[in-house]
Write a protein that holds these residues in place. Structure first.
Motif, PDB file in Angstrom:
ATOM      1  N   PHE A 233       0.843  -1.194   0.000  1.00  0.00           N
ATOM      2  CA  PHE A 233       0.000   0.000   0.000  1.00  0.00           C
ATOM      3  C   PHE A 233       0.877   1.242   0.000  1.00  0.00           C
ATOM      4  O   PHE A 233       0.414   2.338   0.252  1.00  0.00           O
ATOM      5  CB  PHE A 233      -0.942  -0.033   1.199  1.00  0.00           C
ATOM      6  CG  PHE A 233      -1.645  -1.354   1.321  1.00  0.00           C
ATOM      7  CD1 PHE A 233      -2.730  -1.633   0.496  1.00  0.00           C
ATOM      8  CD2 PHE A 233      -1.197  -2.325   2.197  1.00  0.00           C
ATOM      9  CE1 PHE A 233      -3.355  -2.864   0.551  1.00  0.00           C
ATOM     10  CE2 PHE A 233      -1.818  -3.566   2.257  1.00  0.00           C
ATOM     11  CZ  PHE A 233      -2.897  -3.832   1.434  1.00  0.00           C
ATOM     12  N   GLY A 234       2.167   1.063  -0.237  1.00  0.00           N
ATOM     13  CA  GLY A 234       3.101   2.172  -0.280  1.00  0.00           C
ATOM     14  C   GLY A 234       4.376   1.927   0.512  1.00  0.00           C
ATOM     15  O   GLY A 234       5.375   2.601   0.292  1.00  0.00           O
ATOM     16  N   LEU A 237       7.662   1.607  -1.421  1.00  0.00           N
ATOM     17  CA  LEU A 237       7.978   2.621  -2.425  1.00  0.00           C
ATOM     18  C   LEU A 237       9.371   3.218  -2.285  1.00  0.00           C
ATOM     19  O   LEU A 237       9.793   4.013  -3.106  1.00  0.00           O
ATOM     20  CB  LEU A 237       6.925   3.737  -2.412  1.00  0.00           C
ATOM     21  CG  LEU A 237       5.576   3.310  -3.020  1.00  0.00           C
ATOM     22  CD1 LEU A 237       4.514   4.375  -2.797  1.00  0.00           C
ATOM     23  CD2 LEU A 237       5.724   3.020  -4.512  1.00  0.00           C
ATOM     24  N   TRP A 340       4.199   7.247   1.666  1.00  0.00           N
ATOM     25  CA  TRP A 340       2.867   7.263   1.076  1.00  0.00           C
ATOM     26  C   TRP A 340       2.107   5.989   1.433  1.00  0.00           C
ATOM     27  O   TRP A 340       2.668   4.898   1.422  1.00  0.00           O
ATOM     28  CB  TRP A 340       2.981   7.381  -0.447  1.00  0.00           C
ATOM     29  CG  TRP A 340       3.733   8.604  -0.839  1.00  0.00           C
ATOM     30  CD1 TRP A 340       3.300   9.887  -0.740  1.00  0.00           C
ATOM     31  CD2 TRP A 340       5.061   8.678  -1.361  1.00  0.00           C
ATOM     32  NE1 TRP A 340       4.281  10.747  -1.179  1.00  0.00           N
ATOM     33  CE2 TRP A 340       5.355  10.039  -1.564  1.00  0.00           C
ATOM     34  CE3 TRP A 340       6.026   7.716  -1.683  1.00  0.00           C
ATOM     35  CZ2 TRP A 340       6.579  10.460  -2.072  1.00  0.00           C
ATOM     36  CZ3 TRP A 340       7.237   8.135  -2.180  1.00  0.00           C
ATOM     37  CH2 TRP A 340       7.514   9.502  -2.379  1.00  0.00           C
ATOM     38  N   MET A 341       0.857   6.151   1.720  1.00  0.00           N
ATOM     39  CA  MET A 341      -0.022   4.992   1.933  1.00  0.00           C
ATOM     40  C   MET A 341      -1.318   5.266   1.186  1.00  0.00           C
ATOM     41  O   MET A 341      -1.859   6.367   1.234  1.00  0.00           O
ATOM     42  CB  MET A 341      -0.284   4.789   3.428  1.00  0.00           C
ATOM     43  CG  MET A 341      -1.123   3.568   3.757  1.00  0.00           C
ATOM     44  SD  MET A 341      -1.039   3.232   5.540  1.00  0.00           S
ATOM     45  CE  MET A 341      -2.380   2.055   5.704  1.00  0.00           C
ATOM     46  N   ARG A 342      -1.785   4.302   0.533  1.00  0.00           N
ATOM     47  CA  ARG A 342      -2.941   4.350  -0.379  1.00  0.00           C
ATOM     48  C   ARG A 342      -3.712   5.683  -0.388  1.00  0.00           C
ATOM     49  O   ARG A 342      -4.183   6.144   0.654  1.00  0.00           O
ATOM     50  CB  ARG A 342      -3.898   3.215  -0.054  1.00  0.00           C
ATOM     51  CG  ARG A 342      -4.666   2.788  -1.278  1.00  0.00           C
ATOM     52  CD  ARG A 342      -5.276   1.443  -1.133  1.00  0.00           C
ATOM     53  NE  ARG A 342      -5.825   1.046  -2.424  1.00  0.00           N
ATOM     54  CZ  ARG A 342      -6.425  -0.100  -2.656  1.00  0.00           C
ATOM     55  NH1 ARG A 342      -6.544  -0.966  -1.674  1.00  0.00           N
ATOM     56  NH2 ARG A 342      -6.895  -0.395  -3.839  1.00  0.00           N
ATOM     57  N   PRO A 344      -2.363   8.610  -0.885  1.00  0.00           N
ATOM     58  CA  PRO A 344      -1.604   9.445   0.045  1.00  0.00           C
ATOM     59  C   PRO A 344      -1.958  10.938  -0.054  1.00  0.00           C
ATOM     60  O   PRO A 344      -2.076  11.469  -1.150  1.00  0.00           O
ATOM     61  CB  PRO A 344      -0.149   9.206  -0.357  1.00  0.00           C
ATOM     62  CG  PRO A 344      -0.195   8.688  -1.753  1.00  0.00           C
ATOM     63  CD  PRO A 344      -1.484   7.910  -1.834  1.00  0.00           C
ATOM     64  N   MET A 459       2.203  -5.535  -7.067  1.00  0.00           N
ATOM     65  CA  MET A 459       2.013  -5.725  -5.623  1.00  0.00           C
ATOM     66  C   MET A 459       0.650  -6.343  -5.306  1.00  0.00           C
ATOM     67  O   MET A 459       0.294  -6.500  -4.154  1.00  0.00           O
ATOM     68  CB  MET A 459       2.162  -4.398  -4.888  1.00  0.00           C
ATOM     69  CG  MET A 459       1.100  -3.390  -5.287  1.00  0.00           C
ATOM     70  SD  MET A 459       1.097  -1.942  -4.242  1.00  0.00           S
ATOM     71  CE  MET A 459       0.802  -0.640  -5.415  1.00  0.00           C
ATOM     72  N   HIS A 497       5.851   1.496  -8.532  1.00  0.00           N
ATOM     73  CA  HIS A 497       4.554   0.827  -8.669  1.00  0.00           C
ATOM     74  C   HIS A 497       3.681   1.320  -7.521  1.00  0.00           C
ATOM     75  O   HIS A 497       3.545   0.678  -6.484  1.00  0.00           O
ATOM     76  CB  HIS A 497       4.775  -0.685  -8.605  1.00  0.00           C
ATOM     77  CG  HIS A 497       3.544  -1.501  -8.757  1.00  0.00           C
ATOM     78  ND1 HIS A 497       2.701  -1.391  -9.831  1.00  0.00           N
ATOM     79  CD2 HIS A 497       3.005  -2.454  -7.964  1.00  0.00           C
ATOM     80  CE1 HIS A 497       1.706  -2.246  -9.692  1.00  0.00           C
ATOM     81  NE2 HIS A 497       1.855  -2.891  -8.563  1.00  0.00           N
ATOM     82  N   GLY A 499       0.953   5.079  -6.466  1.00  0.00           N
ATOM     83  CA  GLY A 499       0.391   6.345  -6.942  1.00  0.00           C
ATOM     84  C   GLY A 499      -0.484   6.164  -8.175  1.00  0.00           C
ATOM     85  O   GLY A 499      -0.684   7.107  -8.938  1.00  0.00           O
ATOM     86  N   SER A 500      -0.981   4.959  -8.377  1.00  0.00           N
ATOM     87  CA  SER A 500      -1.909   4.667  -9.493  1.00  0.00           C
ATOM     88  C   SER A 500      -1.336   5.017 -10.850  1.00  0.00           C
ATOM     89  O   SER A 500      -2.060   5.364 -11.768  1.00  0.00           O
ATOM     90  CB  SER A 500      -3.239   5.419  -9.290  1.00  0.00           C
ATOM     91  OG  SER A 500      -3.829   5.058  -8.079  1.00  0.00           O
ATOM     92  N   GLU A 698      -5.650   4.383  -6.171  1.00  0.00           N
ATOM     93  CA  GLU A 698      -5.789   5.355  -5.066  1.00  0.00           C
ATOM     94  C   GLU A 698      -7.215   5.858  -4.953  1.00  0.00           C
ATOM     95  O   GLU A 698      -7.778   5.944  -3.860  1.00  0.00           O
ATOM     96  CB  GLU A 698      -4.868   6.559  -5.266  1.00  0.00           C
ATOM     97  CG  GLU A 698      -3.450   6.267  -5.739  1.00  0.00           C
ATOM     98  CD  GLU A 698      -2.720   5.260  -4.912  1.00  0.00           C
ATOM     99  OE1 GLU A 698      -2.745   5.360  -3.670  1.00  0.00           O
ATOM    100  OE2 GLU A 698      -2.113   4.347  -5.503  1.00  0.00           O
TER     101      GLU A 698
END
Ligand code: MOS
Length: 731
Positions: A233-234, A237, A340-342, A344, A459, A497, A499-500, A698
């Protein structure tokens, strides 16, 4: 060239790697069988700030199976070159075992290497570390913020003074930790001065550049392999300290080393969604037209790096508002650096803005959807650019109809079933359509099969599948004849992979490469006197099922196999490229949603149960509908967690995270997840990228938490301005 018929894109395919996953053939980072690997377990600081004064490793080294204990006392000095080609935020990154400083609780301060995992674990427990401890600062509200990043248009202060209605609200959000099923893990192996790591990462290229920078190696000397990622979910990253520790340990031990973080360690040094205090003032006229918004956002960062995210964007473009002021301040704390988390930034901003809009709707007695419609902008007021596509109104209409919004009583606490208070809420969501330069290699083999290679991770959203769909249509092949290979830094470079951005970026590179290969084949056929397509017009030829033919005369054609064999080609190959936008853009690119929630709240216990959820998305073209649906359900489940359950709790006396496990850090389980419906608007955004996609990983998460919070208000009449909304807050 003629556009290709669509067959695979848009089809409800199951995952092409599904069988691999359920039969255990998909190997995750820790599962790679690397000969002779020793095991490493880190020793983590038990203070929140201070210095290491002594390390006693005698007992650990005496334990059978323990090979080495490495700390700043004996670690080799690492070059730690600057690395701008990574996701490292500005600052001085944490340099593992390079000095005696402890910057946060749980920081890795030593590592034990042993022949077995058990020996390494026990060895780590035997390392005695002495510290001089200082009181850490871990509370957002008790530390000095950095200088703000500001945005202004108009004069929000003046407009607020004269507004018919003015709201001044303070919202707080909890720190959230990523809890993918697969923990972070690294296996590192040196071969002379060449380093290979099998790592859980969402960006093999980022991890490669960082390891090269840390160890002072040429980029080509580092290979990062990550074919499967068990959820992300980030947190994958960027390259975290444990990956460097594994590589360092392998260098010292002169053999491969495997390091797997425990669930507990997953809370220490691989990032989190930062907590916020977000103060929002809204001004509007009587009819609900916004006249001003003033945002003040304070968010956690670490003492050594300045982490920022896109929390300012929604406040600038989601609604029409002539006067906006924003101040975004990071607050350096004795914590590890957030990540960042989903959704973000956007998820946090949307929680605040969408809750406040609901408060305004209630105050003015206007339906929340109607209030949003009245403030729908005609263009992006921050950039003055037209929206490439913005179909939020349709999301509202379809959502309201499908969810039965007309059954909602705007008066809070008006629907009751026994002890349960029932309420409905909604929110809008938005996320940036990010497109970044990417490449992919396409090879069409003589047997008519094709291989696609790109460094990108998968992921979990189904990148193997969706890229297969794109390639199959662009090459004119069936899905089973296309193989996609991902997750290796030897493959052409791709962006993070996350940030959509993967489908827009990597997908467009795959599309380009496949178009090139198809063109090569068509050109070859047209020029070949023995081909039935000799002399045909390029624009008249399409490829279907591996056979080229004239569009309006399918009988005239031949297969790739026949064409390549006759011409003596072992394969056709191309490097596909997508160049992300640079310089001035002509449009404002975002994906949107309207999310609806129905909750039941126990009137006496404050327990919140989500009963129904609906998401309606304007996300551009949907490549893989079944996986997109699954992605949206996942985004909603994550939002239920943020809204009602997830909260990393810190003991501010020593900076220790007290719920660093899945028993005390609550994530939604099946019983927390109700009937979830998702609807994607049918459409494409060809201003955004050649595929017409806008990204969806996201946006499906943004807006979920406020929809639930607003439903809780409608059910109870209680406005809880903090996440998660817990039973005790409602009592
Ligand atoms: Mo996510 S923040 O796109 O990994």
């Amino acid at each position: 060239m003629s556009p290709q018929p669509r067959a695979a894109v848009g089809a409800r395919l199951s995952r092409v790697d599904g069988r691999h996953k359920v039969t255990g053939q998909a190997l995750y980072a820790a599962e790679h069988d690397v000969d002779g690997a020793a095991h490493a377990v880190t020793v983590d600081a038990s203070i929140g700030r201070g210095r290491i004064t002594a390390i006693d490793t005698r007992a650990a080294l005496a334990h059978p199976g323990v090979l080495h204990v490495i700390s700043h006392r004996n670690a080799p000095t690492l070059p730690y070159r600057d690395n701008t080609a990574s996701n490292n935020p500005p600052g001085h990154r944490l340099r593992v075992f390079q000095d005696d400083k402890v910057l946060f609780h749980g920081q890795p301060v030593a590592v034990v290497i042993a022949t077995t995992l058990e020996a390494a674990q026990h060895g780590a427990s035997l390392v005695k570390i002495s510290y001089t401890a200082e009181k850490p600062a871990t509370d957002l509200t008790e530390a000095e913020p950095d200088k703000p990043t500001n945005y202004t248009r108009g004069d929000a202060e003046a407009a607020l003074r004269t507004a018919d209605v003015r709201l001044g609200l303070i919202y707080r959000t909890a720190r959230n930790h990523h809890n993918p099923m697969e923990p972070h893990a690294t296996i590192a192996r040196w071969n002379g001065h060449r380093l290979t790591v099998w790592d859980k990462t969402q960006w093999v290229v980022g991890t490669q550049t960082e390891l090269a920078a840390v160890f002072g190696l040429p980029l080509a000397s580092v290979r990062v392999i990550s074919p499967f990622v068990g959820g992300g979910f980030g947190s994958g990253l960027r390259c975290w300290p444990h990956t460097v520790v594994a590589a360092l340990a392998a260098r010292v031990a002169k053999r491969p080393v495997k390091l797997v973080l425990s669930r507990r360690q997953m809370y220490f040094s691989n990032g989190f969604r930062p907590s916020y205090e977000y103060r929002l003032q809204l001004g509007s006229n009587r009819r609900g037209r916004l006249t001003a918004m003033a945002h003040e956002m304070d968010a956690e960062t670490s003492s050594y790096e300045t982490f920022t995210e896109g929390v300012m964007q929604p406040g600038q473009m989601l609604y029409s508002t002539p006067n906006v002021s924003q101040a975004y301040r990071t607050v350096p704390l004795d914590v590890n650096t957030p990540i960042w988390m989903r959704g973000p930034g956007f998820a946090t901003a949307s929680y605040v803005i969408e809750s406040a809009m609901d408060e305004l709707a209630d105050k003015l007695g206007i339906d929340p959807i109607e209030l949003r419609r009245r403030n729908e902008p005609d263009l992006d007021e921050s950039s003055k650019l037209p929206f490439s596509t913005r179909r939020l109104r349709e999301c509202y209409t379809i959502g309201a109809r499908e969810f039965g919004w007309h059954r909602r009583d705007p008066k809070p606490r008006s629907r009751r079933e026994g002890n349960w208070l029932i309420g409905m809420g909604m929110a809008a969501g938005v996320y940036d359509t990010v497109r970044v330069t990417a490449q992919a290699r396409i090879r069409l083999n003589a047997d008519g099969t094709a291989v696609v290679e790109a460094a990108s991770s998968d992921m979990g959203p189904g990148t193997y599948t969706s890229q297969t769909q794109v390639a199959a249509d662009a090459l004119g092949l069936t899905v089973p004849t296309v193989t996609v290979r991902l997750g290796d830094s030897l493959f052409p470079p791709t962006p993070p992979h996350g940030g959509s951005m993967t489908m827009a970026s990597v997908g467009s590179a795959v599309l380009d490469g496949c178009n090139q290969v198809r063109r090569q084949a068509i050109t070859l056929a047209i020029a070949d006197r023995e081909s039935p397509l000799h002399g045909a017009d390029t624009d008249d030829i399409v490829v279907q099922g591996g056979r080229l033919h004239v569009k309006n005369n399918p009988a005239r054609g031949e297969t790739y196999r026949a064409l390549l064999a006759r011409n003596g080609h072992a394969h056709l190959e191309a490097l596909g490229t997508f160049t992300g936008p640079d310089g001035k853009q002509r449009y404002s690119f975002y994906a949107y949603n309207a999310t609806f929630a129905e909750v039941a709240v126990d009137a006496e216990l404050g327990l919140v149960r989500v009963r129904r959820m609906l998401g309606v998305y304007d996300a551009g073209r949907i490549i893989s509908p079944k996986l997109a649906e699954s992605q949206a359900i996942g985004g909603i489940v994550g939002g239920i967690g943020t809204a009602l359950l997830e909260h990393t709790a810190t003991d501010h006396r020593d900076g220790r995270i007290v719920n660093a496990n899945l028993a005390d850090y609550l994530v939604p389980v099946n019983a927390d997840v109700p009937d979830v419906k998702v609807i994607y608007l049918d459409g494409e955004d060809h201003e955004a990228d050649p595929l017409g996609v806008k990204g969806l990983g996201e946006v499906v998460h943004v807006g979920v938490a406020p929809a639930i919070a607003n439903a809780v208000f409608n059910a109870t009449g209680r406005r809880i301005r903090q996440l998660p909304i817990t039973a005790d807050a409602l009592l």
